[in-house]
Design a protein around this motif. Sequence first.
Motif, PDB file in Angstrom:
ATOM      1  N   THR A  25       0.811  -1.217   0.000  1.00 34.55           N
ATOM      2  CA  THR A  25       0.000   0.000   0.000  1.00 34.55           C
ATOM      3  C   THR A  25       0.844   1.266   0.000  1.00 34.55           C
ATOM      4  O   THR A  25       0.365   2.316  -0.396  1.00 34.55           O
ATOM      5  CB  THR A  25      -0.953   0.032   1.206  1.00 34.55           C
ATOM      6  OG1 THR A  25      -0.182  -0.084   2.402  1.00 34.55           O
ATOM      7  CG2 THR A  25      -1.962  -1.085   1.123  1.00 34.55           C
ATOM      8  N   GLY A  26       2.079   1.194   0.438  1.00 33.32           N
ATOM      9  CA  GLY A  26       2.927   2.371   0.462  1.00 33.32           C
ATOM     10  C   GLY A  26       4.038   2.322  -0.566  1.00 33.32           C
ATOM     11  O   GLY A  26       5.034   3.015  -0.447  1.00 33.32           O
ATOM     12  N   THR A  27       3.882   1.512  -1.595  1.00 35.04           N
ATOM     13  CA  THR A  27       4.919   1.354  -2.600  1.00 35.04           C
ATOM     14  C   THR A  27       5.039   2.620  -3.453  1.00 35.04           C
ATOM     15  O   THR A  27       4.048   3.058  -4.040  1.00 35.04           O
ATOM     16  CB  THR A  27       4.597   0.154  -3.518  1.00 35.04           C
ATOM     17  OG1 THR A  27       4.403  -0.992  -2.708  1.00 35.04           O
ATOM     18  CG2 THR A  27       5.701  -0.089  -4.503  1.00 35.04           C
ATOM     19  N   PRO A  28       6.219   3.229  -3.509  1.00 33.77           N
ATOM     20  CA  PRO A  28       6.368   4.434  -4.335  1.00 33.77           C
ATOM     21  C   PRO A  28       6.344   4.101  -5.827  1.00 33.77           C
ATOM     22  O   PRO A  28       6.897   3.090  -6.247  1.00 33.77           O
ATOM     23  CB  PRO A  28       7.727   4.985  -3.921  1.00 33.77           C
ATOM     24  CG  PRO A  28       8.465   3.829  -3.355  1.00 33.77           C
ATOM     25  CD  PRO A  28       7.433   2.886  -2.810  1.00 33.77           C
ATOM     26  N   VAL A  29       5.670   4.944  -6.608  1.00 34.47           N
ATOM     27  CA  VAL A  29       5.617   4.775  -8.059  1.00 34.47           C
ATOM     28  C   VAL A  29       5.823   6.130  -8.718  1.00 34.47           C
ATOM     29  O   VAL A  29       5.618   7.176  -8.118  1.00 34.47           O
ATOM     30  CB  VAL A  29       4.270   4.162  -8.541  1.00 34.47           C
ATOM     31  CG1 VAL A  29       4.104   2.754  -8.045  1.00 34.47           C
ATOM     32  CG2 VAL A  29       3.107   5.004  -8.099  1.00 34.47           C
ATOM     33  N   ARG A  30       6.208   6.123  -9.982  1.00 33.30           N
ATOM     34  CA  ARG A  30       6.368   7.364 -10.738  1.00 33.30           C
ATOM     35  C   ARG A  30       5.014   7.829 -11.251  1.00 33.30           C
ATOM     36  O   ARG A  30       4.106   7.039 -11.469  1.00 33.30           O
ATOM     37  CB  ARG A  30       7.315   7.122 -11.907  1.00 33.30           C
ATOM     38  CG  ARG A  30       8.712   6.806 -11.476  1.00 33.30           C
ATOM     39  CD  ARG A  30       9.634   6.752 -12.685  1.00 33.30           C
ATOM     40  NE  ARG A  30      10.975   6.466 -12.268  1.00 33.30           N
ATOM     41  CZ  ARG A  30      11.596   5.314 -12.501  1.00 33.30           C
ATOM     42  NH1 ARG A  30      11.004   4.372 -13.192  1.00 33.30           N
ATOM     43  NH2 ARG A  30      12.810   5.124 -12.069  1.00 33.30           N
ATOM     44  N   LYS A  31       4.896   9.120 -11.480  1.00 30.99           N
ATOM     45  CA  LYS A  31       3.641   9.698 -11.951  1.00 30.99           C
ATOM     46  C   LYS A  31       3.210   9.103 -13.284  1.00 30.99           C
ATOM     47  O   LYS A  31       2.031   8.828 -13.510  1.00 30.99           O
ATOM     48  CB  LYS A  31       3.773  11.210 -12.062  1.00 30.99           C
ATOM     49  CG  LYS A  31       2.463  11.913 -12.207  1.00 30.99           C
ATOM     50  CD  LYS A  31       2.613  13.392 -11.946  1.00 30.99           C
ATOM     51  CE  LYS A  31       1.256  13.934 -11.582  1.00 30.99           C
ATOM     52  NZ  LYS A  31       1.307  15.055 -10.701  1.00 30.99           N
ATOM     53  N   GLY A  46      -3.750  11.073  -6.296  1.00 33.84           N
ATOM     54  CA  GLY A  46      -3.621  10.124  -5.202  1.00 33.84           C
ATOM     55  C   GLY A  46      -3.282  10.829  -3.897  1.00 33.84           C
ATOM     56  O   GLY A  46      -2.895  12.000  -3.879  1.00 33.84           O
ATOM     57  N   ARG A  47      -3.454  10.141  -2.789  1.00 33.97           N
ATOM     58  CA  ARG A  47      -3.176  10.746  -1.490  1.00 33.97           C
ATOM     59  C   ARG A  47      -1.725  10.639  -1.079  1.00 33.97           C
ATOM     60  O   ARG A  47      -1.294  11.324  -0.167  1.00 33.97           O
ATOM     61  CB  ARG A  47      -4.028  10.067  -0.419  1.00 33.97           C
ATOM     62  CG  ARG A  47      -5.472  10.461  -0.483  1.00 33.97           C
ATOM     63  CD  ARG A  47      -6.135  10.078   0.790  1.00 33.97           C
ATOM     64  NE  ARG A  47      -7.131   9.032   0.517  1.00 33.97           N
ATOM     65  CZ  ARG A  47      -7.897   8.498   1.408  1.00 33.97           C
ATOM     66  NH1 ARG A  47      -7.824   8.874   2.653  1.00 33.97           N
ATOM     67  NH2 ARG A  47      -8.773   7.584   1.073  1.00 33.97           N
ATOM     68  N   THR A  48      -0.960   9.770  -1.692  1.00 37.74           N
ATOM     69  CA  THR A  48       0.421   9.594  -1.235  1.00 37.74           C
ATOM     70  C   THR A  48       1.389  10.341  -2.103  1.00 37.74           C
ATOM     71  O   THR A  48       1.112  10.694  -3.217  1.00 37.74           O
ATOM     72  CB  THR A  48       0.800   8.096  -1.246  1.00 37.74           C
ATOM     73  OG1 THR A  48       0.584   7.574  -2.548  1.00 37.74           O
ATOM     74  CG2 THR A  48      -0.014   7.337  -0.236  1.00 37.74           C
TER      75      THR A  48
END
Length: 48
Positions: A25-31, A46-48
Amino acid sequence: MADIEELIEPEPAGIGTLCLGLDGTGTPVRKEETESQAGKQADGSGRT
């Protein structure tokens, strides 16, 4: 409490248990990876 301690055998030294849990759920991804997906906020981001 002493009765319970007599029933439990101690683990040998150097051997333990490791439990991991991952949900992503907290995995960083590029835009650019999420351009086709709508976010949960009112403006679609998104919220993150």
